[in-house]
Design a protein around this motif. Structure first.
Motif, mmCIF file in Angstrom:
data_model
loop_
_atom_site.group_PDB
_atom_site.id
_atom_site.type_symbol
_atom_site.label_atom_id
_atom_site.label_comp_id
_atom_site.label_asym_id
_atom_site.label_seq_id
_atom_site.Cartn_x
_atom_site.Cartn_y
_atom_site.Cartn_z
ATOM 1 N N PRO A 111 -11.068 14.381 9.587
ATOM 2 C CA PRO A 111 -10.745 14.013 8.202
ATOM 3 C C PRO A 111 -9.861 12.773 8.190
ATOM 4 O O PRO A 111 -8.964 12.627 9.027
ATOM 5 N N VAL A 112 -10.132 11.871 7.258
ATOM 6 C CA VAL A 112 -9.395 10.607 7.145
ATOM 7 C C VAL A 112 -9.005 10.395 5.692
ATOM 8 O O VAL A 112 -9.823 10.599 4.784
ATOM 9 N N ILE A 113 -7.769 9.981 5.457
ATOM 10 C CA ILE A 113 -7.322 9.590 4.119
ATOM 11 C C ILE A 113 -6.719 8.194 4.214
ATOM 12 O O ILE A 113 -5.944 7.903 5.126
ATOM 13 N N ILE A 114 -7.088 7.341 3.270
ATOM 14 C CA ILE A 114 -6.594 5.972 3.222
ATOM 15 C C ILE A 114 -5.363 5.925 2.319
ATOM 16 O O ILE A 114 -5.393 6.444 1.202
ATOM 17 N N VAL A 115 -4.293 5.323 2.795
ATOM 18 C CA VAL A 115 -3.059 5.217 2.017
ATOM 19 C C VAL A 115 -2.901 3.766 1.570
ATOM 20 O O VAL A 115 -2.789 2.854 2.382
ATOM 21 N N ASN A 116 -2.944 3.560 0.248
ATOM 22 C CA ASN A 116 -2.757 2.222 -0.335
ATOM 23 C C ASN A 116 -3.911 1.292 0.015
ATOM 24 O O ASN A 116 -3.712 0.132 0.374
ATOM 25 N N GLY A 117 -5.132 1.800 -0.106
ATOM 26 C CA GLY A 117 -6.296 0.975 0.151
ATOM 27 C C GLY A 117 -7.575 1.738 -0.101
ATOM 28 O O GLY A 117 -7.558 2.872 -0.609
ATOM 29 N N HIS A 118 -8.702 1.117 0.269
ATOM 30 C CA HIS A 118 -10.006 1.736 0.040
ATOM 31 C C HIS A 118 -10.928 1.471 1.218
ATOM 32 O O HIS A 118 -11.031 0.336 1.697
ATOM 33 N N ASP A 158 -5.560 16.045 14.713
ATOM 34 C CA ASP A 158 -6.308 16.830 13.743
ATOM 35 C C ASP A 158 -6.875 15.986 12.605
ATOM 36 O O ASP A 158 -7.802 16.423 11.917
ATOM 37 N N GLY A 159 -6.315 14.824 12.348
ATOM 38 C CA GLY A 159 -6.779 13.979 11.253
ATOM 39 C C GLY A 159 -6.088 12.637 11.307
ATOM 40 O O GLY A 159 -5.123 12.440 12.057
ATOM 41 N N ILE A 160 -6.585 11.694 10.497
ATOM 42 C CA ILE A 160 -6.082 10.319 10.535
ATOM 43 C C ILE A 160 -5.668 9.869 9.143
ATOM 44 O O ILE A 160 -6.370 10.116 8.153
ATOM 45 N N LEU A 161 -4.533 9.195 9.078
ATOM 46 C CA LEU A 161 -4.082 8.485 7.889
ATOM 47 C C LEU A 161 -4.142 6.991 8.208
ATOM 48 O O LEU A 161 -3.574 6.550 9.211
ATOM 49 N N LEU A 162 -4.840 6.225 7.380
ATOM 50 C CA LEU A 162 -4.915 4.781 7.558
ATOM 51 C C LEU A 162 -4.117 4.137 6.445
ATOM 52 O O LEU A 162 -4.482 4.243 5.264
ATOM 53 N N GLY A 163 -3.002 3.481 6.779
ATOM 54 C CA GLY A 163 -2.117 2.893 5.776
ATOM 55 C C GLY A 163 -2.199 1.380 5.763
ATOM 56 O O GLY A 163 -2.259 0.741 6.814
ATOM 57 N N LEU A 164 -2.177 0.815 4.559
ATOM 58 C CA LEU A 164 -2.264 -0.635 4.397
ATOM 59 C C LEU A 164 -1.052 -1.158 3.645
ATOM 60 O O LEU A 164 -0.552 -0.523 2.717
ATOM 61 N N MET A 165 -0.595 -2.332 4.066
ATOM 62 C CA MET A 165 0.516 -2.980 3.383
ATOM 63 C C MET A 165 0.096 -3.448 1.994
ATOM 64 O O MET A 165 0.813 -3.273 1.015
ATOM 65 N N ARG A 166 -1.093 -4.052 1.903
ATOM 66 C CA ARG A 166 -1.634 -4.501 0.613
ATOM 67 C C ARG A 166 -2.850 -3.645 0.278
ATOM 68 O O ARG A 166 -3.739 -3.472 1.117
ATOM 69 N N ALA A 167 -2.887 -3.164 -0.950
ATOM 70 C CA ALA A 167 -3.989 -2.282 -1.358
ATOM 71 C C ALA A 167 -5.270 -3.101 -1.492
ATOM 72 O O ALA A 167 -5.436 -3.871 -2.435
ATOM 73 N N ARG A 168 -6.180 -2.935 -0.544
ATOM 74 C CA ARG A 168 -7.426 -3.695 -0.564
ATOM 75 C C ARG A 168 -8.516 -2.878 0.107
ATOM 76 O O ARG A 168 -8.245 -1.859 0.739
ATOM 77 N N GLN A 169 -9.751 -3.338 -0.023
ATOM 78 C CA GLN A 169 -10.873 -2.679 0.640
ATOM 79 C C GLN A 169 -10.989 -3.201 2.056
ATOM 80 O O GLN A 169 -10.975 -4.408 2.300
ATOM 81 N N VAL A 170 -11.087 -2.277 3.007
ATOM 82 C CA VAL A 170 -11.248 -2.639 4.412
ATOM 83 C C VAL A 170 -12.367 -1.777 4.999
ATOM 84 O O VAL A 170 -12.887 -0.874 4.351
ATOM 85 N N ASP A 171 -12.723 -2.080 6.225
ATOM 86 C CA ASP A 171 -13.720 -1.290 6.942
ATOM 87 C C ASP A 171 -13.025 -0.436 7.992
ATOM 88 O O ASP A 171 -11.961 -0.792 8.505
ATOM 89 N N LEU A 172 -13.632 0.688 8.305
ATOM 90 C CA LEU A 172 -13.163 1.533 9.398
ATOM 91 C C LEU A 172 -14.309 1.594 10.402
ATOM 92 O O LEU A 172 -15.132 2.509 10.374
ATOM 93 N N PRO A 173 -14.403 0.575 11.283
ATOM 94 C CA PRO A 173 -15.570 0.472 12.164
ATOM 95 C C PRO A 173 -15.638 1.546 13.235
ATOM 96 O O PRO A 173 -16.701 1.824 13.777
ATOM 97 N N ALA A 174 -14.515 2.131 13.551
ATOM 98 C CA ALA A 174 -14.489 3.085 14.658
ATOM 99 C C ALA A 174 -15.156 4.401 14.282
ATOM 100 O O ALA A 174 -15.178 4.812 13.122
#
Length: 348
Positions: free
Chosen positions: A145-152, A123-139
């Protein structure tokens, strides 16, 4: 094989309507069902051995009641694994399953993880990062709906630690204990790059603002981008040789570990001779002597908040709420973990 227990069986045993029982067992928000009634429904459901037919429910609602959690290295890092716990707790309370995938920071593996999860009709995606930084979501997330955890990620909402307030709180804690001769280890221009860190600049800005508001400047600063014990060891030696600091503020706990070693080798006692304050609350911060006073990265709460926000978005169409607003940030407080490394300082 025994007869499958249905929701109608639970309703018949409780004497309630099937719709009331459904709202209780599906944890529907805003149901206004008295807690005593809800508890009775749950007791009967457990007594009868009721288990929801998720396939049938999915056909009715168009929902799989499963969320996807994709991380760079969170699930294999004990330091940040609390994020997973927070997500699992929030999902369990709403009877949702979590599908997890680890990408090891590889874009190809992110693509594969998203593609695999879409075949499972999450139903939705959570993308979690160890270090809070800006990344891309190429897929292509297919409108999920997507929420980023500890990142941008540009275009998506995120849940982040409130680093600016943590910087303020760390300095204010030292000042409240009478420290006015404060040294700092760990400033680095590299950390202002969003793809290196999305939040460290805020941490430093909070530190600088609190120092300014207190009418103070650092008695000595040691710059360094490699936040490991070696920097703390070298930095503390430099401070001890060149400044009359009563407290050392370090940019993270690993730097503080090096400060401890340098102090020990000079026969200095923490906090009697020098106070130490830090950030992150790594597990080892509570095992050194004295344990380190630090600002905790709230991984558990960030995971919970992100999952709750995602579930709330999924519920919005069912409740008649409007569409999502523009992407934004939810900031989660970084608690002050007060231990034994900061002592009160007499007026100087």
């Amino acid at each position: 094989m025994g007869k499958r227990i249905t929701l109608a069986d639970v309703a018949a045993r409780t004497g309630l309507s099937a719709s009331t029982v459904s709202m209780v067992l599906n944890n529907r928000p805003g149901s206004r069902i008295p807690e005593a009634t809800a508890e009775r429904v749950r007791e009967v459901a457990e007594e009868l051995g009721y288990a929801p037919d998720r396939t049938a429910r999915g056909l009715r609602t168009g929902r799989s009641e499963a969320l996807g959690f994709i991380s760079d290295e969170v699930t294999i890092t004990r330091y940040a694994s609390a994020m997973v716990r927070g997500i699992l707790d929030a999902a369990e309370e709403r009877n949702h399953a979590i599908l997890m995938a680890e990408t090891d920071n590889q874009a190809r593996r992110i693509d594969n993880a998203v593609r695999l999860m879409r075949t499972r009709h999450i139903d939705g995606i959570l993308l979690g990062l160890m270090r809070a930084r800006q990344v891309d979501l190429p897929a292509d997330v297919g409108g999920l709906p997507v929420i980023i955890v500890n990142g941008h990620v540009d275009g998506y909402s995120s849940v982040l630690p409130d680093e600016h307030q943590a910087g303020l709180d760390a300095v204010n804690h030292l000042v409240a204990h009478g420290h006015r001769k404060i040294a700092f280890i760990g400033r680095a221009a590299e950390h202002l790059e969003p793809r290196i860190s999305w939040t460290i600049g805020r941490r430093l800005a909070g530190i600088d603002q609190a120092m300014h508001d207190a009418g103070l400047g650092f008695v000595h600063e040691v710059h360094g981008a490699d936040w490991e014990p070696e920097l703390g060891y070298r930095g503390a030696d430099e401070i001890f040789d060149n400044a009359e600091a009563t407290a050392i503020l370090t940019a993270n706990d690993r730097i503080a570990f090096g400060v401890y070693l340098a102090a020990q080798q000079r026969g200095l006692s923490i906090p009697a001779d020098i106070s130490v304050m830090s950030f992150d609350d790594e597990q080892l911060a509570s095992y050194v002597l004295p344990p380190i006073t630090t600002m905790q990265l709230p991984y558990l709460q960030m995971g919970r908040v992100a999952a709750e926000e995602l579930l709330a978005r999924l519920d919005a169409p069912l409740s008649g709420a409007g569409p999502d607003g523009p992407p934004g940030e939810t900031l989660v407080a970084m608690p002050l973990i007060e231990r034994g490394s900061v002592a009160a300082q007499g007026a100087s």
